[in-house]
Design a protein around this motif. Structure first.
Motif, PDB file in Angstrom:
ATOM      1  N   ARG A 447     -29.396  40.800 -47.656  1.00  0.00           N
ATOM      2  CA  ARG A 447     -29.047  42.174 -47.303  1.00  0.00           C
ATOM      3  C   ARG A 447     -28.634  42.939 -48.561  1.00  0.00           C
ATOM      4  O   ARG A 447     -28.464  42.334 -49.629  1.00  0.00           O
ATOM      5  N   ALA A 451     -21.924  39.513 -49.185  1.00  0.00           N
ATOM      6  CA  ALA A 451     -21.385  38.798 -48.034  1.00  0.00           C
ATOM      7  C   ALA A 451     -19.866  38.691 -48.134  1.00  0.00           C
ATOM      8  O   ALA A 451     -19.279  38.863 -49.213  1.00  0.00           O
ATOM      9  N   TYR A 459     -23.043  36.797 -43.431  1.00  0.00           N
ATOM     10  CA  TYR A 459     -23.028  38.189 -42.972  1.00  0.00           C
ATOM     11  C   TYR A 459     -22.610  38.250 -41.511  1.00  0.00           C
ATOM     12  O   TYR A 459     -22.851  37.337 -40.731  1.00  0.00           O
TER      13      TYR A 459
END
Length: 459
Positions: A447, A451, A459
């Motif tokens: 992403r 995190a 996540y």
């Protein structure tokens, strides 16, 4: 080698939360794009078409899951149109159908008409200024997509894998360091490994259980009916036989779509058949069709809930041009150098290479590579993929030349260290890595924000 993965994607409609889960929707359609004879043909030089052996088509598979939609378009052509034309086609398709994304690919038949493949149209020009047969192909593309979208219905999806031995490695390094090109191998001599993987996706209608579409992925140059001065008729080559036989054998006559793999260093055994190529076409296309039917018959399609909807992405990957043009021109008198660069190669700076990646379901992915990738790339991508089942399709989004492996670029050969390759060494490896990154991103494993350590870096 033979395995099956089964998945279907169901989602809650955002505007109808109480309606329950609905299946992934799909629709398929094709349109004839065979032009009149008398046009220049693509794939080999100095040929003008005199007739039609079998019609060529554009095929479209439309997919929708919730508020996401994607269309896979595949032509019976050497390459798809160039980037500027594709962009205009996408705009027209989106305006007419509301589809979010369209991926363009081709089967790479060497028996179709030549079409515009340059980096961009002349300033101020658009599709309406192209040749009549090119405008016809564009118009039929939009019609095929519109028909596929209009026909969308809930489907179940499954995938399976088989193998056939139809190709050989045409680039043959010799003990003295030279490279010999073996352009045909009718005797089927063993000439090194060729990826035999036949990947099949079956989409069944939920309303009657009949197949709606069969997707086929196999790496092989469609050059059986393709010798210079012998092939002067339009043809889909062996994929045309595949289409006909698969549709004839399955209930509902599902649309069969062939996505060529990575055969940049491969040829069919019967390449350039000049002694009555028609039986060769039937043999190769029939052998592939028989394996596709066997694999498809063993697939169980199911509908099951999944939190992940249809996802797709397109990235543009920067690459330098392969050759230093000043050095090339300075060495024109050197007998070891190729002739001077033509206009298609006489460019400097960066080029932007398109990369198409999609998840049809969480377990079935699609990777579209923009050129003639050597066969090892498809195996490497599959072996490292976070998605269990992949269609790896080359010849997407335009014409960007050959993508040899680093080892092949050093060893040499056609498509490895000659004018057939335009992109910098290592571009194929980097694009393969980018494809894997994209698959992980679509799955949610990567992403664009860090995190949380307090959650164990998840996540």
């Amino acid at each position: 080698m033979h395995r099956a993965h089964v998945w279907v994607l169901t989602v809650m409609l955002a505007f109808l939360p109480s309606a329950g889960a609905l299946a992934l929707e799909a629709g398929a359609a094709e349109r004839d794009i065979t032009p009149e004879p008398g046009l220049a043909m693509a794939g080999f030089t100095n040929r003008v078409s005199h007739g039609v052996l079998d019609s060529i088509h554009v095929r479209a598979l439309a997919l929708r899951s919730g508020n996401k939609s994607l269309v896979l378009v595949c032509y019976d052509l050497l390459f798809p149109f160039a980037r500027q034309v594709n962009a205009e086609l996408r705009d027209s398709i989106r305006s007419r159908t509301g589809v979010q994304e369209v991926f363009f690919s081709s089967t790479h038949t060497h028996s179709g008409p030549a079409i515009f493949r340059g980096p961009q149209l002349p300033p101020g020009q658009s599709i309406k200024d192209m040749e009549p047969h090119e405008r016809m192909i564009c118009s039929q593309t939009i019609e095929a997509v519109a028909a596929a979208v209009a026909a969308m219905t809930p489907v179940a999806v499954g995938s399976g894998q088989g193998a056939v031995d139809l190709s050989y490695r045409r680039v043959q390094p010799q003990p003295d360091g030279r490279v010999e090109m073996i352009w045909s191998n009718h005797e089927k001599k063993p000439l090194g490994p060729a990826d035999p993987t036949v990947a099949v996706v079956r989409l069944d209608r939920l309303d009657n259980g009949k197949p709606l579409a069969i997707l086929v992925n196999y790496a092989c140059h469609p050059v059986i009916f393709g010798a210079s001065n012998q092939n002067l008729a339009y043809s889909a080559d062996f994929p045309g036989v595949l289409y006909r036989k698969v549709r004839a054998r399955l209930p509902g006559a599902p649309l069969c779509i062939f996505f060529n793999g990575c055969p940049g260093d491969l040829n069919p055994y019967y390449a350039h058949s000049v002694d009555d190529p028609l039986p060769r076409l039937e043999e190769v296309g029939g052998t592939l069709a028989a394996e596709v039917l066997r694999v498809a018959g063993g697939i169980t399609t199911k509908a099951c809930d999944s939190p992940l909807a249809l996802s797709s992405s397109r990235k543009y990957f920067p690459s330098l041009w392969r050759w230093d043009l000043d050095n090339w021109q300075a060495h024109q008198a050197d007998s070891t150098a190729q002739p001077g660069p033509d206009s298609s190669l006489a460019q400097k700076g960066e080029m932007q290479l398109p990369l198409d990646v999609a998840l049809l379901t969480p377990e079935i992915g699609f990777v579209g590579l923009p050129g003639e990738f050597f066969s090892r790339f498809q195996g490497d991508i599959r072996s490292k993929s976070p998605v269990p089942f992949l269609i790896v399709a080359a010849y997407t989004e335009g014409s960007y030349g050959y993508f040899p492996t680093l080892e092949a670029a050093v060893t040499g050969g056609y498509g490895a260290n000659d004018t057939g390759t335009h992109v910098a060494v290592g571009a194929g490896e980097r694009m393969s890595l980018e494809a894997l990154v994209s698959l992980h991103e679509l799955l949610g494993g990567l992403r664009d924000f860090p995190a949380n350590p307090d959650r164990g870096y998840r996540y």
